[in-house]
Design an enzyme around this catalytic site. Sequence first.
Site, PDB file in Angstrom:
ATOM      1  N   VAL A 112       3.998   5.932  -8.120  1.00 16.87           N
ATOM      2  CA  VAL A 112       5.201   6.763  -8.092  1.00 16.87           C
ATOM      3  C   VAL A 112       5.935   6.695  -9.420  1.00 16.87           C
ATOM      4  CG1 VAL A 112       6.723   4.966  -7.092  1.00 16.87           C
ATOM      5  CG2 VAL A 112       7.248   7.379  -6.749  1.00 16.87           C
ATOM      6  N   GLY A 146       1.767   8.018  -0.063  1.00 15.57           N
ATOM      7  CA  GLY A 146       3.195   7.860   0.175  1.00 15.57           C
ATOM      8  C   GLY A 146       3.929   7.592  -1.127  1.00 15.57           C
ATOM      9  N   GLU A 147       5.027   6.860  -1.043  1.00 15.38           N
ATOM     10  CA  GLU A 147       5.871   6.488  -2.183  1.00 15.38           C
ATOM     11  C   GLU A 147       6.678   7.654  -2.736  1.00 15.38           C
ATOM     12  OE1 GLU A 147       3.630   4.615  -5.294  1.00 15.38           O
ATOM     13  OE2 GLU A 147       2.704   3.141  -3.951  1.00 15.38           O
ATOM     14  N   GLY A 148       6.291   8.895  -2.446  1.00 21.55           N
ATOM     15  CA  GLY A 148       6.870  10.070  -3.082  1.00 21.55           C
ATOM     16  C   GLY A 148       5.915  10.721  -4.066  1.00 21.55           C
TER      17      GLY A 148
END
Length: 362
Positions: free
Chosen positions: A97, A329-331
């Site tokens: 990220v 995930g994480e953005g």
Amino acid sequence: MLETTIAAIRPADEAAMAAARELHGRLTKPAGSLGVLEELSVRLAGLAGACPPPLPEPAAVAIFAGDHGVHAQRVSPWPQEVTAQMIGNFLAGGAVVNAFARQAGAAVTVVDVGVATPLPTDPAGSDPAVLDPAVPRLVVASVRRGTRDLMVTAALTRDEALAAVQTGIRIADQLIDAGAGILLTGDMGIGNTTPAAALIAAFTGADALDATGRGTGVDDPTYAHKVAVVRAALARHTPDPADPLGVLAAVGGLEHAALAGLILGAAARRTPVLLDGVIAVSAALAAAAFAPAAVCAMVAGHRSAEPGATVALRHLGLDPLIDLGLRLGEGTGALLALPVVTGAVRVLHEVATFDSAGVAEK
């Protein structure tokens, strides 16, 4: 706070959307030639109530982190301590990220809303009112140190779920007050795809098998067990989708509830929120249950490889901008989609009309 936020969320401005469609018809390009980008820019005009809408910049990623009691059911092969360890990695700038955020010029704020193990000290401070792409920030807003085991009892009390939602609203307000023109959802929490699957099944009516994926890549026996855990939790709690706070309390996670709050806060401020993967879209279902018009502020960044994400996006009526088979995930997926969103709006700001450019129309 939740009630006033919901009251501030309004439907899209139809006049601004009509103006954006009319402007697209006068730009130096064949009508409809930019495909879904045209409708995206129209939606953002409707959200802002202006044509053209503001450029969605600067961007701010909010990574909400929490742990999960259901981890005791062995739904993930990763130790729970990895949640806190990855937060240290985020703050050091060493995660995926961070790499994508640097590429996009986006600020990263990590919010501890329920991490079970002690966190590393953040040398950069904890002021979310400063949008600095070079310095990830940590905000400590822990409601409790991880949820309870949703297989055994409700994951959260209603008050705890409400506190997490309101944390997300506050973070949205702080980041927008600091100048953010678009918010991006991020998450971190070992085991968090299990409550995400339960939320998706609860809000959409999907079967547990269709809502549950392999998360970090579990083997076949663990996956079958994970589906069984989700199915058993839904049978135990029978969550009512008309009571979104109750659903979040019964089978959700603290990061899911906080993300729902972030989305509601952004919608109330007429600011777009770019959704990441399955955790984000499960939270988006809760936000839409609180306030259906909040969907106007949502942009689906990508289609997660988790099957529940497609179920949730279909229920929300959102089409993802990219589909790269991501499940980190994480953005990360939202950050990769960010230039697409910015480009869609920039067209309305910068492309000449046929009249102004002296270009003949057909």
